[in-house]
Design an enzyme around this catalytic site. Structure first.
Site, short mmCIF file in Angstrom:
data_model
loop_
_atom_site.label_atom_id
_atom_site.label_comp_id
_atom_site.label_asym_id
_atom_site.label_seq_id
_atom_site.Cartn_x
_atom_site.Cartn_y
_atom_site.Cartn_z
N SER A 1 0.81 -1.22 0.00
CA SER A 1 0.00 0.00 0.00
C SER A 1 0.84 1.27 0.00
O SER A 1 0.37 2.32 -0.44
CB SER A 1 -0.94 0.01 1.21
OG SER A 1 -0.20 -0.12 2.42
N GLY B 1 -1.93 -4.39 1.29
CA GLY B 1 -1.97 -5.61 2.08
C GLY B 1 -0.94 -6.64 1.68
O GLY B 1 -0.84 -7.71 2.31
N ASN C 1 4.48 -5.10 5.89
CA ASN C 1 3.35 -5.87 6.44
C ASN C 1 3.83 -7.12 7.17
O ASN C 1 3.20 -7.56 8.14
CB ASN C 1 2.37 -6.24 5.33
CG ASN C 1 1.59 -5.03 4.85
OD1 ASN C 1 1.21 -4.17 5.63
ND2 ASN C 1 1.36 -4.95 3.55
N ASP D 1 -4.03 6.89 10.15
CA ASP D 1 -3.60 5.58 10.63
C ASP D 1 -2.16 5.59 11.14
O ASP D 1 -1.70 4.63 11.74
CB ASP D 1 -3.76 4.52 9.53
CG ASP D 1 -2.94 4.82 8.28
OD1 ASP D 1 -2.06 5.71 8.32
OD2 ASP D 1 -3.17 4.16 7.25
N HIS E 1 0.51 5.41 6.68
CA HIS E 1 0.59 5.81 5.28
C HIS E 1 0.79 7.32 5.15
O HIS E 1 0.07 8.10 5.77
CB HIS E 1 -0.68 5.38 4.53
CG HIS E 1 -0.87 3.90 4.52
ND1 HIS E 1 -1.61 3.25 5.49
CD2 HIS E 1 -0.40 2.95 3.69
CE1 HIS E 1 -1.60 1.95 5.23
NE2 HIS E 1 -0.87 1.74 4.14
#
Length: 230
Positions: free
Chosen positions: A55, A92, A120, A203, A206
């Site tokens: 992402s 993801g 991730n 978040d 990002h």
């Protein structure tokens, strides 16, 4: 695929020659058209830079035009570099899922391959050895598919939630792999952005559009020595 228009132009020349001497004027007109076709073909023959990541590469939460691969394309265009950027970021994505789709992505010709995966894995606490092996397998696949492809590995770091040992070992994956495989390294993709609330979305992971401007600078500081001006 890149040379399709060029081959079409050459084929057209042979067709005209076979038509006989009584079409001199038409041949002249066609020659002009073919010259234009060949010129367009050369313009479209751009080297490809493929950004393969998660992402962070995809630009999650922002407009597509704000993701850092697009910012790199804009910089290349402004400097008259003959490159086309392909954003193959998938939100993801882990190193395991990236490994599973790498062969499909490499169905196209790639001149520069920028690998941005691992974040991730780190956030999920995936074993270091597994992450390392998956990244190595991706690099090996790229080299096997096209030994001439230049590879750039984006370094990543994670918060110390998983403990100091895991965090340190994770950070060391990237410079070690870069050295072992003789590929270029972006020391830390999010340098100057990570941990700054003003440069990250809600978040906290990002980057914002402003944050991506800095990320693009981090990428370009390494990429500028990899690309070739033609």
């Amino acid at each position: 695929m890149r040379n399709l228009k060029y081959y079409f132009a050459i084929f057209s020349i042979f067709i005209m020659i076979s038509c006989g001497e009584n079409a001199e004027k038409k041949v002249e007109e066609k020659s002009k058209e073919e010259t234009q076709i060949e010129t367009e073909a050369k313009v479209s023959e751009k080297n490809v830079i493929l950004f393969f990541g998660n992402s962070l590469t995809a630009g999650m939460g922002l407009e597509a035009s704000e993701a850092f691969p697009v910012l790199i394309q804009n910089r290349l265009d402004s400097l008259n570099y003959n490159y086309e950027v392909v954003n193959a970021g998938l939100s993801g994505e882990t190193t395991a899922s990236g490994k599973n789709r790498i062969n499909w992505v490499l169905n196209q010709d790639v001149d520069v391959f920028v690998l941005e995966l691992g974040a991730n894995d780190g956030l999920r606490g995936i074993p270091i050895a597994e992450t390392r092996k998956n990244l190595q397998d991706i690099i090996s696949t790229v080299k096997e598919k096209n030994p001439n492809t230049k590879i750039v590995l984006a370094g990543m770091q994670i918060p110390p939630n998983m403990g100091e040992e895991y965090t340190t070992d994770f950070r060391n994956i990237f410079p070690e792999l870069a050295e072992e495989n003789n590929v270029e390294l972006i020391p830390f993709l999010l340098e100057g952005v990570a941990g700054d609330p003003e440069l990250n979305q809600q978040d906290g992971i990002h980057p914002t559009a402003e944050g991506y401007e800095i990320v693009a600078d981090n990428v370009w500081s390494v990429l500028e020595d990899v690309v070739e001006k033609e």
